[in-house]
Design a protein around this motif. Structure first.
Motif, short mmCIF file in Angstrom:
data_model
loop_
_atom_site.label_atom_id
_atom_site.label_comp_id
_atom_site.label_asym_id
_atom_site.label_seq_id
_atom_site.Cartn_x
_atom_site.Cartn_y
_atom_site.Cartn_z
N GLU A 5 0.81 -1.21 0.00
CA GLU A 5 0.00 0.00 0.00
C GLU A 5 0.85 1.27 0.00
OE1 GLU A 5 0.89 -1.03 4.22
OE2 GLU A 5 0.17 -2.18 2.52
N ARG A 6 2.12 1.16 0.34
CA ARG A 6 3.02 2.33 0.34
C ARG A 6 3.66 2.57 -1.03
NH1 ARG A 6 4.73 4.04 5.41
NH2 ARG A 6 6.58 4.87 4.39
N CYS A 7 3.56 1.63 -1.94
CA CYS A 7 4.23 1.69 -3.24
C CYS A 7 3.70 2.83 -4.11
CB CYS A 7 4.05 0.36 -3.96
SG CYS A 7 4.88 0.27 -5.55
N VAL A 8 4.61 3.53 -4.79
CA VAL A 8 4.24 4.60 -5.72
C VAL A 8 4.64 4.25 -7.16
CG1 VAL A 8 4.26 6.43 -3.99
CG2 VAL A 8 6.36 5.91 -5.26
N LEU A 9 4.89 2.98 -7.43
CA LEU A 9 5.15 2.47 -8.77
C LEU A 9 6.38 3.08 -9.44
CD1 LEU A 9 1.48 2.49 -10.12
CD2 LEU A 9 2.69 0.61 -9.01
N CYS A 10 7.42 3.35 -8.67
CA CYS A 10 8.62 3.93 -9.27
C CYS A 10 9.43 2.88 -10.04
CB CYS A 10 9.50 4.62 -8.22
SG CYS A 10 10.30 3.48 -7.07
N GLY A 11 9.29 1.60 -9.68
CA GLY A 11 9.96 0.52 -10.38
C GLY A 11 11.40 0.28 -9.98
N LYS A 12 11.93 1.04 -9.05
CA LYS A 12 13.33 0.88 -8.64
C LYS A 12 13.60 -0.50 -8.06
CE LYS A 12 14.18 5.76 -7.82
NZ LYS A 12 14.58 6.79 -6.84
N CYS A 13 12.67 -1.02 -7.28
CA CYS A 13 12.86 -2.33 -6.66
C CYS A 13 12.89 -3.44 -7.71
CB CYS A 13 11.78 -2.61 -5.63
SG CYS A 13 10.10 -2.61 -6.31
N ILE A 14 12.05 -3.31 -8.72
CA ILE A 14 11.99 -4.33 -9.78
C ILE A 14 13.32 -4.40 -10.51
CG2 ILE A 14 10.87 -4.94 -11.97
CD1 ILE A 14 8.30 -3.62 -10.78
N ARG A 15 13.89 -3.23 -10.81
CA ARG A 15 15.18 -3.19 -11.50
C ARG A 15 16.32 -3.67 -10.59
NH1 ARG A 15 12.58 1.47 -13.17
NH2 ARG A 15 13.72 2.80 -11.72
N ALA A 16 16.21 -3.46 -9.27
CA ALA A 16 17.28 -3.82 -8.34
C ALA A 16 17.27 -5.29 -7.95
CB ALA A 16 17.19 -2.95 -7.09
N CYS A 17 16.15 -5.96 -8.09
CA CYS A 17 16.04 -7.35 -7.62
C CYS A 17 16.89 -8.29 -8.49
CB CYS A 17 14.59 -7.81 -7.65
SG CYS A 17 14.39 -9.50 -7.04
N PRO A 18 17.91 -8.92 -7.90
CA PRO A 18 18.80 -9.79 -8.69
C PRO A 18 18.14 -11.10 -9.13
CG PRO A 18 19.40 -9.89 -6.37
CD PRO A 18 18.33 -8.84 -6.49
N HIS A 19 16.99 -11.44 -8.56
CA HIS A 19 16.32 -12.69 -8.91
C HIS A 19 15.04 -12.49 -9.70
CE1 HIS A 19 18.74 -15.69 -6.71
NE2 HIS A 19 19.12 -14.60 -6.05
N GLY A 20 14.70 -11.23 -10.01
CA GLY A 20 13.47 -10.98 -10.76
C GLY A 20 12.23 -11.40 -10.00
N ALA A 21 12.27 -11.30 -8.68
CA ALA A 21 11.17 -11.78 -7.84
C ALA A 21 10.06 -10.74 -7.65
CB ALA A 21 11.71 -12.21 -6.48
N LEU A 22 10.28 -9.51 -8.11
CA LEU A 22 9.30 -8.46 -7.93
C LEU A 22 8.68 -8.05 -9.27
CD1 LEU A 22 11.34 -6.26 -5.44
CD2 LEU A 22 9.48 -7.84 -4.89
N SER A 23 7.39 -7.75 -9.23
CA SER A 23 6.71 -7.29 -10.45
C SER A 23 5.64 -6.28 -10.09
CB SER A 23 6.10 -8.48 -11.21
OG SER A 23 5.13 -9.12 -10.40
N GLN A 24 5.30 -5.45 -11.05
CA GLN A 24 4.25 -4.46 -10.87
C GLN A 24 2.93 -5.10 -11.22
OE1 GLN A 24 4.98 -0.61 -12.60
NE2 GLN A 24 2.80 -0.27 -12.91
N GLN A 25 1.94 -4.88 -10.38
CA GLN A 25 0.61 -5.46 -10.59
C GLN A 25 -0.35 -4.40 -11.03
OE1 GLN A 25 0.05 -9.00 -10.10
NE2 GLN A 25 2.23 -8.66 -10.33
N GLY A 26 -1.54 -4.77 -11.30
CA GLY A 26 -2.56 -3.83 -11.70
C GLY A 26 -3.86 -4.22 -11.21
#
Length: 132
Positions: A111-132
């Motif tokens: 709920e705190r996410c502002v969709l900047c995408g920094k975490c997705i790019r930083a994750c070395p395992h590709g474990a994060l994705s943006q939802q809708g």
């Protein structure tokens, strides 16, 4: 609740030419927090946060004004099988969405996410994705 607004700025009648967020705040009296905005000469995308109790009212009014509205219930998702709890997302996130729990497992406050995408790019395992 987070709502992702998208609109065109192509013609004079398009919602991108009018102060639709200000109009909705004025008409409804509901305060809207703009968390992220990307607007150029042709289109715009704005992430807003509104009280859950007023979300349907705000969504309907914005749609009446020609804005496309998408409810962002789970802005960021973590694939638990892929995540190794390395914490790379913790240091890069400007909104403190990620933290470690008492057992050093990654905890996500989507709920705190502002969709900047920094975490997705930083994750070395590709474990994060943006939802809708």
């Amino acid at each position: 609740m987070k709502l992702l607004l998208t609109f065109s700025r192509k013609g004079k009648a398009d919602p991108g030419r009018e102060p639709v967020i200000a109009r909705v705040v004025k008409e409804t009296g509901v305060l809207i927090n703009v968390e992220k905005a990307n607007i150029d000469s042709m289109a715009g995308e704005v992430l807003i946060d509104v009280p859950d109790s007023s979300a349907d009212q705000i969504r309907r009014r914005l749609e009446d004004l020609g804005v496309s509205v998408r409810v962002m219930e789970n802005a960021i998702a973590r694939d638990e099988e892929e995540c190794v709890d390395c914490g790379a997302c913790i240091s890069i996130c400007p909104q403190e969405v990620f933290s470690f729990d008492a057992e050093w497992r990654l905890s996500v406050s989507a709920e705190r996410c502002v969709l900047c995408g920094k975490c997705i790019r930083a994750c070395p395992h590709g474990a994060l994705s943006q939802q809708g």
